[in-house]
Design a protein around this motif. Structure first.
Motif, PDB file in Angstrom:
ATOM      1  N   ALA A 257       0.836  -1.210   0.000  1.00 30.86           N
ATOM      2  CA  ALA A 257       0.000   0.000   0.000  1.00 30.86           C
ATOM      3  C   ALA A 257       0.868   1.257   0.000  1.00 30.86           C
ATOM      4  O   ALA A 257       0.578   2.224  -0.719  1.00 30.86           O
ATOM      5  CB  ALA A 257      -0.934  -0.015   1.211  1.00 30.86           C
ATOM      6  N   ALA A 258       1.955   1.238   0.775  1.00 32.90           N
ATOM      7  CA  ALA A 258       2.865   2.392   0.826  1.00 32.90           C
ATOM      8  C   ALA A 258       3.543   2.599  -0.526  1.00 32.90           C
ATOM      9  O   ALA A 258       3.732   3.749  -0.963  1.00 32.90           O
ATOM     10  CB  ALA A 258       3.899   2.201   1.928  1.00 32.90           C
ATOM     11  N   ASP A 259       3.896   1.517  -1.204  1.00 31.96           N
ATOM     12  CA  ASP A 259       4.546   1.658  -2.504  1.00 31.96           C
ATOM     13  C   ASP A 259       3.574   2.208  -3.547  1.00 31.96           C
ATOM     14  O   ASP A 259       3.972   3.013  -4.397  1.00 31.96           O
ATOM     15  CB  ASP A 259       5.119   0.320  -2.968  1.00 31.96           C
ATOM     16  CG  ASP A 259       6.017   0.493  -4.179  1.00 31.96           C
ATOM     17  OD1 ASP A 259       6.986   1.280  -4.104  1.00 31.96           O
ATOM     18  OD2 ASP A 259       5.735  -0.139  -5.219  1.00 31.96           O
ATOM     19  N   LEU A 260       2.328   1.797  -3.489  1.00 36.38           N
ATOM     20  CA  LEU A 260       1.324   2.359  -4.399  1.00 36.38           C
ATOM     21  C   LEU A 260       1.200   3.862  -4.181  1.00 36.38           C
ATOM     22  O   LEU A 260       1.188   4.641  -5.140  1.00 36.38           O
ATOM     23  CB  LEU A 260      -0.032   1.679  -4.188  1.00 36.38           C
ATOM     24  CG  LEU A 260      -0.144   0.228  -4.659  1.00 36.38           C
ATOM     25  CD1 LEU A 260      -1.409  -0.420  -4.117  1.00 36.38           C
ATOM     26  CD2 LEU A 260      -0.099   0.141  -6.173  1.00 36.38           C
TER      27      LEU A 260
ATOM     28  N   GLY B  59       0.826   0.600 -16.620  1.00 36.80           N
ATOM     29  CA  GLY B  59       1.301  -0.514 -15.795  1.00 36.80           C
ATOM     30  C   GLY B  59       0.361  -0.800 -14.637  1.00 36.80           C
ATOM     31  O   GLY B  59       0.114  -1.959 -14.284  1.00 36.80           O
ATOM     32  N   TYR B  60      -0.187   0.238 -14.042  1.00 31.57           N
ATOM     33  CA  TYR B  60      -1.145   0.075 -12.940  1.00 31.57           C
ATOM     34  C   TYR B  60      -2.500  -0.385 -13.468  1.00 31.57           C
ATOM     35  O   TYR B  60      -3.185  -1.191 -12.829  1.00 31.57           O
ATOM     36  CB  TYR B  60      -1.271   1.377 -12.139  1.00 31.57           C
ATOM     37  CG  TYR B  60      -0.014   1.652 -11.352  1.00 31.57           C
ATOM     38  CD1 TYR B  60       0.140   1.162 -10.071  1.00 31.57           C
ATOM     39  CD2 TYR B  60       1.039   2.365 -11.918  1.00 31.57           C
ATOM     40  CE1 TYR B  60       1.312   1.385  -9.350  1.00 31.57           C
ATOM     41  CE2 TYR B  60       2.207   2.595 -11.216  1.00 31.57           C
ATOM     42  CZ  TYR B  60       2.341   2.099  -9.935  1.00 31.57           C
ATOM     43  OH  TYR B  60       3.496   2.299  -9.242  1.00 31.57           O
TER      44      TYR B  60
ATOM     45  N   ARG C 104       2.930  -5.972  -6.443  1.00 31.76           N
ATOM     46  CA  ARG C 104       4.253  -5.329  -6.360  1.00 31.76           C
ATOM     47  C   ARG C 104       4.811  -4.937  -7.737  1.00 31.76           C
ATOM     48  O   ARG C 104       5.651  -4.051  -7.843  1.00 31.76           O
ATOM     49  CB  ARG C 104       5.247  -6.255  -5.669  1.00 31.76           C
ATOM     50  CG  ARG C 104       4.949  -6.488  -4.217  1.00 31.76           C
ATOM     51  CD  ARG C 104       5.981  -7.430  -3.598  1.00 31.76           C
ATOM     52  NE  ARG C 104       5.628  -7.790  -2.255  1.00 31.76           N
ATOM     53  CZ  ARG C 104       5.749  -6.997  -1.199  1.00 31.76           C
ATOM     54  NH1 ARG C 104       6.234  -5.786  -1.351  1.00 31.76           N
ATOM     55  NH2 ARG C 104       5.396  -7.406   0.001  1.00 31.76           N
ATOM     56  N   TYR C 105       4.358  -5.605  -8.771  1.00 31.00           N
ATOM     57  CA  TYR C 105       4.873  -5.398 -10.126  1.00 31.00           C
ATOM     58  C   TYR C 105       4.852  -3.942 -10.594  1.00 31.00           C
ATOM     59  O   TYR C 105       5.860  -3.449 -11.107  1.00 31.00           O
ATOM     60  CB  TYR C 105       4.109  -6.303 -11.117  1.00 31.00           C
ATOM     61  CG  TYR C 105       4.174  -5.824 -12.530  1.00 31.00           C
ATOM     62  CD1 TYR C 105       5.297  -6.063 -13.320  1.00 31.00           C
ATOM     63  CD2 TYR C 105       3.138  -5.076 -13.088  1.00 31.00           C
ATOM     64  CE1 TYR C 105       5.379  -5.592 -14.617  1.00 31.00           C
ATOM     65  CE2 TYR C 105       3.210  -4.603 -14.380  1.00 31.00           C
ATOM     66  CZ  TYR C 105       4.329  -4.860 -15.137  1.00 31.00           C
ATOM     67  OH  TYR C 105       4.404  -4.376 -16.410  1.00 31.00           O
ATOM     68  N   PRO C 106       3.740  -3.203 -10.483  1.00 28.78           N
ATOM     69  CA  PRO C 106       3.717  -1.892 -11.136  1.00 28.78           C
ATOM     70  C   PRO C 106       4.700  -0.887 -10.555  1.00 28.78           C
ATOM     71  O   PRO C 106       5.159   0.003 -11.268  1.00 28.78           O
ATOM     72  CB  PRO C 106       2.265  -1.420 -10.975  1.00 28.78           C
ATOM     73  CG  PRO C 106       1.776  -2.126  -9.768  1.00 28.78           C
ATOM     74  CD  PRO C 106       2.477  -3.468  -9.796  1.00 28.78           C
TER      75      PRO C 106
END
Length: 170
Positions: free
Chosen positions: A7-10, A50-51, A154-156
């Motif tokens: 969630a933090a990476d998004l 990508g998202y 995690r990919y995007p």
């Protein structure tokens, strides 16, 4: 499962994307990027895309993750066989889509997509996050042979960071 980290990476990517949009000057949008044929504007859309792809992959992984492994392995082999047309569609599709989701609209689009991914992530069970399937590794350097739903979330961010380095105005 590191749900909070995902969630933090998004959110990190969402904030960084808006910083990139703000940093681009009038002449930057049509300038070519490093190591791609896209302009900065087209590449920025591709980063949003990508998202958007992840939104479509999540249901696919949920279904394939419940089927015998050989089904997703066969599916991935078929997709790998179509790598050349995929790369053409990926390139020209991002060029065309950047005309609609241009510099004026792509930030809002990313906000909506990431908000959707955040809501979905919050509802995922640990069991669901462990479902996985085989992926066409030739389609993207960040696809592994086998990816779980957690890996797909995690990919995007990895895709985003890679392409952000190719922008020529940063």
């Amino acid at each position: 499962m590191d749900r909070d980290g995902i969630a933090a990476d998004l959110e990190r990517a969402r904030v960084r994307f808006h910083e990139l949009l703000a940093a681009a000057g009038p002449d930057d949008w049509r300038s070519l990027t490093r190591e791609t044929r896209w302009t900065n504007e087209q590449l920025l859309f591709h980063m949003v895309f990508g998202y958007m792809v992840v939104q479509r992959l999540l249901p696919l992984v949920r279904v394939m993750g419940r089927l015998p492994d050989r089904i997703s392995a066969t599916f991935a082999r078929l997709l790998n066989a179509a790598t050349t047309p995929f790369h053409h569609i990926n390139y020209y599709g991002s060029c065309a889509a950047a005309l609609v989701y241009n510099r004026h609209r792509m930030g809002a689009k990313l906000d909506r997509v990431i908000a959707s991914l955040q809501r979905r992530l919050a509802r995922e069970t640990d069991d669901a996050l462990s479902y996985g399937m085989h992926f066409p590794r030739r389609w993207d350097p960040f696809f592994s042979d086998y990816m779980t739903l957690e890996d797909v979330y995690r990919y995007p961010g990895r895709h985003f960071d890679f392409h952000a380095r190719q922008l020529t105005f940063t």
